[in-house]
Design a protein around this motif. Structure first.
Motif, mmCIF file in Angstrom:
data_model
loop_
_atom_site.group_PDB
_atom_site.id
_atom_site.type_symbol
_atom_site.label_atom_id
_atom_site.label_comp_id
_atom_site.label_asym_id
_atom_site.label_seq_id
_atom_site.Cartn_x
_atom_site.Cartn_y
_atom_site.Cartn_z
ATOM 1 N N MET A 59 -1.657 1.665 4.024
ATOM 2 C CA MET A 59 -1.864 1.473 5.461
ATOM 3 C C MET A 59 -3.286 1.847 5.854
ATOM 4 O O MET A 59 -3.727 2.964 5.606
ATOM 5 N N PRO A 60 -4.030 0.939 6.479
ATOM 6 C CA PRO A 60 -5.416 1.234 6.870
ATOM 7 C C PRO A 60 -5.477 2.099 8.120
ATOM 8 O O PRO A 60 -4.497 2.202 8.870
ATOM 9 N N PRO A 61 -6.611 2.732 8.378
ATOM 10 C CA PRO A 61 -6.758 3.541 9.590
ATOM 11 C C PRO A 61 -6.518 2.701 10.851
ATOM 12 O O PRO A 61 -6.924 1.542 10.926
ATOM 13 N N GLY A 62 -5.841 3.317 11.809
ATOM 14 C CA GLY A 62 -5.621 2.663 13.092
ATOM 15 C C GLY A 62 -4.487 1.665 13.141
ATOM 16 O O GLY A 62 -4.217 1.073 14.187
ATOM 17 N N ALA A 63 -3.794 1.453 12.037
ATOM 18 C CA ALA A 63 -2.707 0.472 12.013
ATOM 19 C C ALA A 63 -1.427 1.047 12.603
ATOM 20 O O ALA A 63 -1.249 2.258 12.687
ATOM 21 N N ASP A 64 -0.539 0.163 13.016
ATOM 22 C CA ASP A 64 0.778 0.549 13.508
ATOM 23 C C ASP A 64 1.749 0.518 12.329
ATOM 24 O O ASP A 64 1.989 -0.548 11.769
ATOM 25 N N PRO A 65 2.326 1.660 11.932
ATOM 26 C CA PRO A 65 3.198 1.668 10.751
ATOM 27 C C PRO A 65 4.456 0.825 10.917
ATOM 28 O O PRO A 65 5.047 0.406 9.924
ATOM 29 N N HIS A 66 4.862 0.577 12.159
ATOM 30 C CA HIS A 66 6.072 -0.216 12.387
ATOM 31 C C HIS A 66 5.852 -1.694 12.091
ATOM 32 O O HIS A 66 6.804 -2.412 11.799
ATOM 33 N N SER A 67 4.609 -2.152 12.189
ATOM 34 C CA SER A 67 4.363 -3.587 12.089
ATOM 35 C C SER A 67 3.417 -3.994 10.965
ATOM 36 O O SER A 67 3.325 -5.184 10.663
ATOM 37 N N PHE A 68 2.730 -3.057 10.324
ATOM 38 C CA PHE A 68 1.746 -3.492 9.336
ATOM 39 C C PHE A 68 2.435 -4.048 8.098
ATOM 40 O O PHE A 68 3.536 -3.659 7.726
ATOM 41 N N PHE A 249 0.862 9.667 27.574
ATOM 42 C CA PHE A 249 0.137 9.558 26.311
ATOM 43 C C PHE A 249 0.492 8.253 25.605
ATOM 44 O O PHE A 249 1.665 7.945 25.403
ATOM 45 N N ALA A 250 -0.546 7.495 25.242
ATOM 46 C CA ALA A 250 -0.368 6.218 24.549
ATOM 47 C C ALA A 250 -0.963 6.308 23.155
ATOM 48 O O ALA A 250 -2.040 6.871 22.972
ATOM 49 N N ASP A 251 -0.266 5.748 22.164
ATOM 50 C CA ASP A 251 -0.811 5.765 20.815
ATOM 51 C C ASP A 251 -2.014 4.843 20.726
ATOM 52 O O ASP A 251 -2.046 3.765 21.315
ATOM 53 N N GLU A 278 0.441 7.953 15.079
ATOM 54 C CA GLU A 278 1.132 7.343 13.948
ATOM 55 C C GLU A 278 0.184 6.877 12.849
ATOM 56 O O GLU A 278 0.623 6.376 11.824
ATOM 57 N N SER A 279 -1.096 7.023 13.087
ATOM 58 C CA SER A 279 -2.076 6.597 12.100
ATOM 59 C C SER A 279 -3.321 7.450 12.221
ATOM 60 O O SER A 279 -3.706 7.851 13.327
ATOM 61 N N LEU A 280 -3.965 7.715 11.108
ATOM 62 C CA LEU A 280 -5.246 8.385 11.134
ATOM 63 C C LEU A 280 -6.310 7.415 11.646
ATOM 64 O O LEU A 280 -6.099 6.201 11.693
ATOM 65 N N SER A 281 -7.460 7.971 12.022
ATOM 66 C CA SER A 281 -8.544 7.141 12.530
ATOM 67 C C SER A 281 -9.498 6.763 11.405
ATOM 68 O O SER A 281 -9.452 7.312 10.299
ATOM 69 N N ALA A 282 -10.386 5.845 11.716
ATOM 70 C CA ALA A 282 -11.485 5.543 10.803
ATOM 71 C C ALA A 282 -12.439 6.734 10.784
ATOM 72 O O ALA A 282 -12.435 7.559 11.714
ATOM 73 N N PRO A 283 -13.259 6.853 9.764
ATOM 74 C CA PRO A 283 -14.211 7.967 9.702
ATOM 75 C C PRO A 283 -15.077 8.052 10.949
ATOM 76 O O PRO A 283 -15.539 7.041 11.477
ATOM 77 N N GLY A 284 -15.261 9.276 11.433
ATOM 78 C CA GLY A 284 -16.107 9.493 12.587
ATOM 79 C C GLY A 284 -15.431 9.358 13.933
ATOM 80 O O GLY A 284 -16.063 9.571 14.978
ATOM 81 N N GLU A 285 -14.139 9.032 13.941
ATOM 82 C CA GLU A 285 -13.430 8.838 15.207
ATOM 83 C C GLU A 285 -12.566 10.029 15.602
ATOM 84 O O GLU A 285 -11.823 9.959 16.571
#
Length: 307
Positions: A59-68, A249-251, A278-285
């Motif tokens: 799973m890439p950074p920022g993705a939704d685990p329910h739909s990726f 709060f919104a994901d 539900e997901s980690l961020s890209a580097p620096g975010e």
């Protein structure tokens, strides 16, 4: 167009997810292959296994685990793994068949959700089913680390058990430190303001651990693939008004248009704050690791709910 009509008009937009396929590889360049479904678990597995295995996170950074979803090449990688680590409680809805196929083919599968004491959803469409968002409770992640250490010692051929124990212990200490920090920070939030509203039900474990109340969710489900009805949103608006909720709060992996419309509809001073839940961020975010993500969310929640 009325506010409630506007809510209904964008309800489907919030519930739609976009499949993303990309994987990352870290730690050892060769050796045993551990394939992990979600990037939160991928980060934890890397810390536990250290340099003793090659860890591939699907799973890439920022993705939704329910739909990726994943590519055929990544699906084949799962079958070639020495160990697969998954959530195990239905989180990765687009990957379940691939994990099941690996298990049927004899690949050891470690389901992290089976290493903790799970909670059931208590409201919404998913009421009575198991909640897969256990990582919002750092104490349960200590249980995950304990279980991963135990399972890897058996499932990964040639692993050095003493080194595995050392890397696991070091990370376990960091998780306990995180838990203590969050306990102290949330204790400063007045009890009457510990009311959570999110885009979908994601904070049940955090609420259980740190004594919050879950008022409701814009999508009254444990998955972002569901869609709210007009009556669902009507009920949530009433609950927000009655509880005097200050922040919704919104994901970060989902658009917040519907949440913002709901905040406007409640006719009170409500902010909308994006979290990495539900997901980690890209580097620096700001949420590149599990520890960073939890500390960032703690700060945002504490600020959003404090007077």
């Amino acid at each position: 167009m009325t506010a409630r009509t506007r809510i209904a008009a964008v309800a489907v937009a919030l519930s739609l997810g976009v499949g993303v396929s990309a994987c990352s590889t870290t730690t050892a360049d060769d050796g045993p292959l551990v394939v992990v479904t979600t990037n939160i678990l991928g980060d934890v597995v890397e810390r536990v296994v250290g340099d003793q295995a090659r860890v591939v996170t699907l799973m890439p950074p920022g993705a939704d685990p329910h739909s990726f979803e994943i590519s055929p090449k990544e699906a084949a990688l799962i079958l070639d793994a020495d160990v697969v680590v998954s959530n195990g409680l239905g989180l990765e809805e687009g990957l379940e068949r691939h994990v099941d196929a690996a298990r049927a083919d004899g690949v050891p599968v470690v389901a992290a959700g089976e290493l903790v004491e799970p909670l059931e959803y208590t409201a919404g469409d998913a009421a009575g089913t198991l909640d897969p968002h256990f990582w919002t409770d750092p104490q349960r992640m200590v249980d995950v680390v304990d279980g991963l250490e135990r399972e890897f010692a058996v499932a990964i051929d040639g692993i050095d058990a003493d080194e595995l124990a050392q890397t696991s212990a070091a990370y376990r200490s960091e998780l306990l430190e995180l838990d203590a920090e969050m306990t102290s920070a949330f204790a400063a939030v007045p009890a009457e303001r510990r009311a959570l509203v999110t885009n979908h039900h994601v904070f049940g474990y955090l609420a259980d651990r740190f004594d919050f109340r879950v008022i409701g969710a814009v999508i009254p489900s444990g998955t972002t693939l569901a869609a709210p009805s007009a009556s669902d949103l009507d009920d949530l608006t009433t609950a927000i008004e009655e509880a005097g909720v200050a922040t919704i709060f919104a994901d970060s992996s989902q658009p917040d248009r519907l949440v913002q419309v709901l905040a406007d509809e409640a006719d009170i001073d409500v902010d909308v704050v994006a979290l990495f839940t539900e997901s980690l961020s890209a580097p620096g975010e700001g949420a590149e690791t599990y520890l960073e993500m939890m500390r960032s969310n703690q700060r945002l929640i504490s600020t959003g709910l404090s007077p």
